[in-house]
Design a protein around this motif. Structure first.
Motif, PDB file in Angstrom:
ATOM      1  N   VAL A  10       3.896   0.070  12.173  1.00  0.00           N
ATOM      2  CA  VAL A  10       2.361   0.228  12.996  1.00  0.00           C
ATOM      3  C   VAL A  10       1.587   1.036  13.340  1.00  0.00           C
ATOM      4  N   PHE A  11       2.914   2.505  13.782  1.00  0.00           N
ATOM      5  CA  PHE A  11       2.393   3.284  14.393  1.00  0.00           C
ATOM      6  C   PHE A  11       1.100   4.746  13.349  1.00  0.00           C
ATOM      7  N   ILE A  14      -1.784   3.399  12.444  1.00  0.00           N
ATOM      8  CA  ILE A  14      -2.608   3.047  12.824  1.00  0.00           C
ATOM      9  C   ILE A  14      -3.291   4.519  13.189  1.00  0.00           C
ATOM     10  N   ASP A  35      -1.351   1.285  25.466  1.00  0.00           N
ATOM     11  CA  ASP A  35      -0.091   0.292  24.445  1.00  0.00           C
ATOM     12  C   ASP A  35      -0.602  -1.031  24.616  1.00  0.00           C
ATOM     13  N   ILE A  36      -0.648  -1.654  23.774  1.00  0.00           N
ATOM     14  CA  ILE A  36      -1.054  -3.615  23.988  1.00  0.00           C
ATOM     15  C   ILE A  36      -0.575  -4.278  24.489  1.00  0.00           C
ATOM     16  N   GLU A 105      11.802  -0.533  18.907  1.00  0.00           N
ATOM     17  CA  GLU A 105      11.296  -1.319  18.567  1.00  0.00           C
ATOM     18  C   GLU A 105       9.791  -0.212  17.567  1.00  0.00           C
ATOM     19  N   VAL A 106       9.491   0.471  17.402  1.00  0.00           N
ATOM     20  CA  VAL A 106       8.186   1.214  16.588  1.00  0.00           C
ATOM     21  C   VAL A 106       8.820   2.421  16.085  1.00  0.00           C
TER      22      VAL A 106
HETATM   23  P1  AMP Z   1       9.369   0.735  21.569  1.00  0.00           P
HETATM   24  O1  AMP Z   1      10.328  -0.375  22.643  1.00  0.00           O
HETATM   25  O2  AMP Z   1       9.846   1.826  22.644  1.00  0.00           O
HETATM   26  O3  AMP Z   1       9.267   0.911  20.417  1.00  0.00           O
HETATM   27  O4  AMP Z   1       7.933   0.227  22.538  1.00  0.00           O
HETATM   28  C1  AMP Z   1       6.876  -0.230  21.304  1.00  0.00           C
HETATM   29  C2  AMP Z   1       5.878  -0.642  22.360  1.00  0.00           C
HETATM   30  O5  AMP Z   1       3.995  -0.508  21.051  1.00  0.00           O
HETATM   31  C3  AMP Z   1       5.847  -1.725  22.898  1.00  0.00           C
HETATM   32  O6  AMP Z   1       5.409  -1.420  24.552  1.00  0.00           O
HETATM   33  C4  AMP Z   1       4.316  -1.974  22.063  1.00  0.00           C
HETATM   34  O7  AMP Z   1       3.959  -2.666  22.958  1.00  0.00           O
HETATM   35  C5  AMP Z   1       3.279  -1.330  21.536  1.00  0.00           C
HETATM   36  N1  AMP Z   1       3.011  -1.736  20.332  1.00  0.00           N
HETATM   37  C6  AMP Z   1       3.175  -1.666  19.384  1.00  0.00           C
HETATM   38  N2  AMP Z   1       1.646  -2.482  18.286  1.00  0.00           N
HETATM   39  C7  AMP Z   1       0.742  -1.633  19.538  1.00  0.00           C
HETATM   40  C8  AMP Z   1      -0.730  -1.038  19.115  1.00  0.00           C
HETATM   41  N3  AMP Z   1      -0.874  -1.632  17.684  1.00  0.00           N
HETATM   42  N4  AMP Z   1      -1.328  -1.328  19.496  1.00  0.00           N
HETATM   43  C9  AMP Z   1      -0.389  -0.002  20.539  1.00  0.00           C
HETATM   44  N5  AMP Z   1       0.767  -0.507  21.439  1.00  0.00           N
HETATM   45  C10 AMP Z   1       1.713  -1.041  20.520  1.00  0.00           C
END
Ligand code: AMP
Length: 125
Positions: A10-11, A14, A35-36, A105-106
């Motif tokens: 997803v990043f 973006i 953050d979303i 997650e990302v």
């Molecule tokens: P992590 O668990 O450290 O990988 O955190 C991933 C973060 O990305 C989470 O806090 C999500 O809320 C955030 N996130 C996921 N998709 C988006 C998005 N499209 N825009 C902004 N933040 C996002």
């Protein structure tokens, strides 16, 4: 160690402008956006523009310019949001998750900047 980067994360999308973001700050090599799903009144993510999976990948393969730019972008958000700790400042927390144990997650390096409330000693459940 070889790192495998998924350009569909997803990043990455973006960064390619395929999905919108709420930008806080942009530099030559880094992007900061809200953050979303905010976990605190201030919750900003800072990412390098380069294709790095996590901190270990970044430190191993990024250029010195990218590393310095990323560090300064984090500080830039702290400054822009007035989060510097001190007499009048709030302070903040930085979190960088990596891999399974870190619950990342990302799969594109990001640092979470959290502030706007007192968050307790550590985040866990
Ligand atoms: P992590 O668990 O450290 O990988 O955190 C991933 C973060 O990305 C989470 O806090 C999500 O809320 C955030 N996130 C996921 N998709 C988006 C998005 N499209 N825009 C902004 N933040 C996002």
């Amino acid at each position: 160690m070889g790192y495998s980067y998924d350009p569909q994360n997803v990043f990455a999308r973006i960064l390619r402008g395929e999905i919108p973001n709420d930008t806080v700050l942009e530099t030559a090599h880094s992007l900061a956006f809200n953050d979303i799903g905010p976990q605190a009144p201030v919750h900003v993510l800072v990412i390098p523009k380069g294709p790095y999976v996590n901190w270990d990948h970044f430190v191993a393969e990024a250029t010195p310019e990218e590393v310095l730019d990323f560090a300064r972008a984090i500080h830039g958000v702290v400054e822009a949001k007035g989060l510097e700790p001190g007499a009048d400042g709030q302070g903040y927390r930085l979190i960088m998750n990596a891999g399974e144990a870190g619950v990342q997650e990302v799969q594109h390096l990001h640092v979470h900047i959290l502030s706007g409330k007192v968050m307790g000693r550590m985040i866990c459940d």
